[in-house]
Write a protein that holds these residues in place. Sequence first.
Motif, PDB file in Angstrom:
ATOM      1  N   UNK A  38     -47.868 123.085  24.630  1.00 23.60           N
ATOM      2  CA  UNK A  38     -47.493 124.280  25.388  1.00 23.60           C
ATOM      3  C   UNK A  38     -48.398 124.438  26.601  1.00 23.60           C
ATOM      4  N   UNK A  39     -47.864 125.034  27.646  1.00 24.66           N
ATOM      5  CA  UNK A  39     -48.629 125.328  28.846  1.00 24.66           C
ATOM      6  C   UNK A  39     -49.667 126.399  28.515  1.00 24.66           C
ATOM      7  N   UNK A  40     -50.906 126.209  28.973  1.00 26.78           N
ATOM      8  CA  UNK A  40     -51.985 127.163  28.662  1.00 26.78           C
ATOM      9  C   UNK A  40     -51.709 128.539  29.248  1.00 26.78           C
ATOM     10  N   UNK A  41     -51.097 128.597  30.413  1.00 26.13           N
ATOM     11  CA  UNK A  41     -50.869 129.881  31.081  1.00 26.13           C
ATOM     12  C   UNK A  41     -49.647 130.621  30.553  1.00 26.13           C
ATOM     13  N   UNK A  42     -48.548 129.915  30.358  1.00 27.37           N
ATOM     14  CA  UNK A  42     -47.300 130.586  29.967  1.00 27.37           C
ATOM     15  C   UNK A  42     -47.052 130.556  28.462  1.00 27.37           C
ATOM     16  N   UNK A  44     -45.402 128.284  27.006  1.00 25.97           N
ATOM     17  CA  UNK A  44     -44.103 127.653  26.795  1.00 25.97           C
ATOM     18  C   UNK A  44     -44.222 126.133  26.885  1.00 25.97           C
ATOM     19  N   UNK A  45     -43.317 125.471  26.214  1.00 29.48           N
ATOM     20  CA  UNK A  45     -43.258 124.013  26.279  1.00 29.48           C
ATOM     21  C   UNK A  45     -42.491 123.592  27.527  1.00 29.48           C
ATOM     22  N   UNK A  46     -43.001 122.576  28.200  1.00 30.64           N
ATOM     23  CA  UNK A  46     -42.296 122.021  29.350  1.00 30.64           C
ATOM     24  C   UNK A  46     -41.174 121.108  28.879  1.00 30.64           C
ATOM     25  N   UNK A  47     -40.262 120.825  29.771  1.00 30.92           N
ATOM     26  CA  UNK A  47     -39.144 119.946  29.456  1.00 30.92           C
ATOM     27  C   UNK A  47     -39.086 118.826  30.484  1.00 30.92           C
ATOM     28  N   UNK A  48     -38.924 117.608  30.005  1.00 31.19           N
ATOM     29  CA  UNK A  48     -38.715 116.462  30.878  1.00 31.19           C
ATOM     30  C   UNK A  48     -37.237 116.115  30.845  1.00 31.19           C
ATOM     31  N   UNK A  49     -36.669 115.846  32.009  1.00 25.36           N
ATOM     32  CA  UNK A  49     -35.258 115.491  32.147  1.00 25.36           C
ATOM     33  C   UNK A  49     -35.197 113.992  32.383  1.00 25.36           C
ATOM     34  N   UNK A  50     -34.725 113.247  31.406  1.00 19.14           N
ATOM     35  CA  UNK A  50     -34.794 111.795  31.430  1.00 19.14           C
ATOM     36  C   UNK A  50     -33.395 111.199  31.531  1.00 19.14           C
ATOM     37  N   UNK A  51     -33.193 110.354  32.541  1.00 21.46           N
ATOM     38  CA  UNK A  51     -31.912 109.676  32.742  1.00 21.46           C
ATOM     39  C   UNK A  51     -31.817 108.484  31.791  1.00 21.46           C
TER      40      UNK A  51
END
Length: 161
Positions: A38-42, A44-51
């Motif tokens: 998770x992001x330390x500030x928010x 929330x977990x980030x999301x990677x968009x993978x082709x």
Amino acid sequence: MLNHIVIMGRLARDPELRRTQSGVPVASFRLAVDRDFKDKNTGERGTDWIDVVAWRATGEFVSRYFTKGRMAVVEGRLQMRDWTDKEGNKRTSAEVVADNVYFGDSRRDGDGSGYSPSYGGGQSGYSAPAPRSDPFGGYGAPPADGDQFAELSTDDGNLPF
């Protein structure tokens, strides 16, 4: 050299199935893959968009059984692709070339069979598994108490390991 990748995520849109000039099927789709931290500030977990690109029988399988929002596990290799955009600029993008694609979730209506085609050097066709009349493969029905484990109808005492 080793180039092997396994990712799990949800389809961002329905797969797009096309064919090369020689008729080889190729499906392209994008997976939304959540990061493990998770992001330390928010918080929330980030999301990677993978082709992802799937060729031949695997591409046909994906286009037939996967839709937007469906969880998929993709096994393959990472590949860098160079291309030129409309303004003539050289660009590079990363994509996963899928060897196998598996269901990462199940459908309650029974459509998700978990089947993934595997094909060898000369095999180019796709065929779904034949439906079975006995869904428990001859091992009897699950117990009525709701337990999902079934008793084996025959036991010769030999362990498979």
